[in-house]
Design a protein around this motif. Structure first.
Motif, PDB file in Angstrom:
ATOM      1  N   ARG A   1       0.841  -1.204   0.000  1.00 57.64           N
ATOM      2  CA  ARG A   1       0.000   0.000   0.000  1.00 57.64           C
ATOM      3  C   ARG A   1       0.875   1.253   0.000  1.00 57.64           C
ATOM      4  N   ASP A   2       1.624   1.414  -1.073  1.00 52.88           N
ATOM      5  CA  ASP A   2       2.616   2.481  -1.186  1.00 52.88           C
ATOM      6  C   ASP A   2       2.014   3.883  -1.108  1.00 52.88           C
ATOM      7  N   GLU A   3       0.850   4.093  -1.691  1.00 55.99           N
ATOM      8  CA  GLU A   3       0.223   5.420  -1.643  1.00 55.99           C
ATOM      9  C   GLU A   3      -0.168   5.781  -0.209  1.00 55.99           C
ATOM     10  N   ASP A   4      -0.675   4.814   0.526  1.00 51.56           N
ATOM     11  CA  ASP A   4      -1.033   5.055   1.928  1.00 51.56           C
ATOM     12  C   ASP A   4       0.217   5.368   2.745  1.00 51.56           C
ATOM     13  N   VAL A   5       1.285   4.617   2.514  1.00 53.26           N
ATOM     14  CA  VAL A   5       2.545   4.839   3.225  1.00 53.26           C
ATOM     15  C   VAL A   5       3.067   6.242   2.939  1.00 53.26           C
ATOM     16  N   ALA A   6       3.074   6.645   1.692  1.00 54.51           N
ATOM     17  CA  ALA A   6       3.570   7.972   1.325  1.00 54.51           C
ATOM     18  C   ALA A   6       2.771   9.067   2.024  1.00 54.51           C
ATOM     19  N   ALA A   7       1.467   8.908   2.107  1.00 53.01           N
ATOM     20  CA  ALA A   7       0.624   9.908   2.761  1.00 53.01           C
ATOM     21  C   ALA A   7       0.938  10.000   4.251  1.00 53.01           C
ATOM     22  N   LEU A   8       1.179   8.873   4.897  1.00 50.35           N
ATOM     23  CA  LEU A   8       1.472   8.860   6.335  1.00 50.35           C
ATOM     24  C   LEU A   8       2.853   9.424   6.656  1.00 50.35           C
ATOM     25  N   MET A   9       3.738   9.410   5.671  1.00 50.72           N
ATOM     26  CA  MET A   9       5.111   9.866   5.898  1.00 50.72           C
ATOM     27  C   MET A   9       5.292  11.364   5.629  1.00 50.72           C
ATOM     28  N   LYS A  10       4.260  12.046   5.131  1.00 49.47           N
ATOM     29  CA  LYS A  10       4.363  13.490   4.863  1.00 49.47           C
ATOM     30  C   LYS A  10       4.472  14.251   6.178  1.00 49.47           C
ATOM     31  N   ASP A  11       5.361  15.225   6.218  1.00 54.76           N
ATOM     32  CA  ASP A  11       5.553  16.083   7.386  1.00 54.76           C
ATOM     33  C   ASP A  11       5.768  15.262   8.661  1.00 54.76           C
ATOM     34  N   PRO A  12       6.784  14.404   8.683  1.00 56.58           N
ATOM     35  CA  PRO A  12       6.976  13.492   9.823  1.00 56.58           C
ATOM     36  C   PRO A  12       7.418  14.196  11.095  1.00 56.58           C
ATOM     37  N   GLY A  13       7.025  13.602  12.215  1.00 55.30           N
ATOM     38  CA  GLY A  13       7.433  14.090  13.520  1.00 55.30           C
ATOM     39  C   GLY A  13       7.805  12.961  14.462  1.00 55.30           C
ATOM     40  N   HIS A  14       7.735  11.709  13.954  1.00 56.91           N
ATOM     41  CA  HIS A  14       8.068  10.534  14.753  1.00 56.91           C
ATOM     42  C   HIS A  14       8.906   9.573  13.915  1.00 56.91           C
ATOM     43  N   ILE A  15       9.760   8.834  14.595  1.00 57.59           N
ATOM     44  CA  ILE A  15      10.580   7.815  13.943  1.00 57.59           C
ATOM     45  C   ILE A  15      10.375   6.492  14.673  1.00 57.59           C
TER      46      ILE A  15
ATOM     47  N   GLU B   1       2.318  10.743  12.554  1.00 57.65           N
ATOM     48  CA  GLU B   1       1.709  10.365  13.828  1.00 57.65           C
ATOM     49  C   GLU B   1       2.329   9.095  14.388  1.00 57.65           C
ATOM     50  N   ALA B   2       2.494   9.063  15.704  1.00 58.04           N
ATOM     51  CA  ALA B   2       3.098   7.924  16.393  1.00 58.04           C
ATOM     52  C   ALA B   2       2.289   6.641  16.194  1.00 58.04           C
ATOM     53  N   LYS B   3       0.974   6.770  16.025  1.00 64.17           N
ATOM     54  CA  LYS B   3       0.114   5.583  15.906  1.00 64.17           C
ATOM     55  C   LYS B   3       0.426   4.747  14.665  1.00 64.17           C
ATOM     56  N   ASN B   4       1.213   5.273  13.748  1.00 63.03           N
ATOM     57  CA  ASN B   4       1.545   4.549  12.519  1.00 63.03           C
ATOM     58  C   ASN B   4       2.901   3.868  12.569  1.00 63.03           C
ATOM     59  N   LEU B   5       3.469   3.736  13.777  1.00 64.04           N
ATOM     60  CA  LEU B   5       4.781   3.114  13.954  1.00 64.04           C
ATOM     61  C   LEU B   5       4.734   2.112  15.099  1.00 64.04           C
ATOM     62  N   CYS B   6       5.541   1.058  15.010  1.00 66.71           N
ATOM     63  CA  CYS B   6       5.581   0.025  16.049  1.00 66.71           C
ATOM     64  C   CYS B   6       6.230   0.507  17.348  1.00 66.71           C
ATOM     65  N   ASN B   7       7.298   1.254  17.222  1.00 70.40           N
ATOM     66  CA  ASN B   7       8.076   1.681  18.388  1.00 70.40           C
ATOM     67  C   ASN B   7       8.439   3.151  18.209  1.00 70.40           C
ATOM     68  N   PRO B   8       7.444   4.051  18.299  1.00 72.19           N
ATOM     69  CA  PRO B   8       7.654   5.452  17.934  1.00 72.19           C
ATOM     70  C   PRO B   8       8.415   6.272  18.966  1.00 72.19           C
TER      71      PRO B   8
ATOM     72  N   ASN C   1      12.383   0.669  15.669  1.00 73.04           N
ATOM     73  CA  ASN C   1      12.608  -0.681  15.143  1.00 73.04           C
ATOM     74  C   ASN C   1      13.168  -0.638  13.729  1.00 73.04           C
ATOM     75  N   CYS C   2      12.514   0.129  12.831  1.00 69.56           N
ATOM     76  CA  CYS C   2      12.863   0.075  11.409  1.00 69.56           C
ATOM     77  C   CYS C   2      13.294   1.417  10.819  1.00 69.56           C
ATOM     78  N   ASN C   3      13.286   2.477  11.628  1.00 71.21           N
ATOM     79  CA  ASN C   3      13.678   3.826  11.200  1.00 71.21           C
ATOM     80  C   ASN C   3      12.708   4.481  10.230  1.00 71.21           C
TER      81      ASN C   3
END
Length: 64
Positions: free
Chosen positions: A27-41, A51-58, A44-46
Motif C-alpha cells: 500500500r505504497d500510496e497510503d505509506v507515502a501519505a502517512l510519511m508526509k511532514d513526519p514528527g516521529h521515527i 503520527e506515532a500511531k503509525n509506527l511500532c516503536n515510535p 525498530n525500522c527507522n
C-alpha cells in the motif's frame, strides 16, 4: 547466544495501521501519505511518520 534483543510492536492491536505492515501489503500510496511532514521515527525500522500511531516503536523528533 546473541546480545541483540528483538523489540516488539508496542501496539499489536493497531499494527494493521503501522507503516511496516502497510508496506508488506504493497500500500505504497497510503505509506507515502502517512510519511508526509513526519514528527516521529520508529526505533525498530527507522520509518518516519507524522503520527506515532503509525509506527511500532515510535519516538518523537524535533525538526531543525
Amino acid at each position: 547466544m546473541s546480545d541483540s534483543k528483538k523489540v516488539e510492536c508496542k501496539d499489536p492491536a493497531g499494527h494493521w495501521l503501522h507503516i511496516c505492515q502497510l508496506r508488506k501489503e504493497g500500500r505504497d500510496e497510503d505509506v507515502a501519505a502517512l510519511m508526509k511532514d513526519p514528527g516521529h521515527i520508529c526505533l525498530n525500522c527507522n520509518a518516519v511518520a507524522k503520527e506515532a500511531k503509525n509506527l511500532c516503536n515510535p519516538s518523537p523528533f524535533s525538526k531543525a
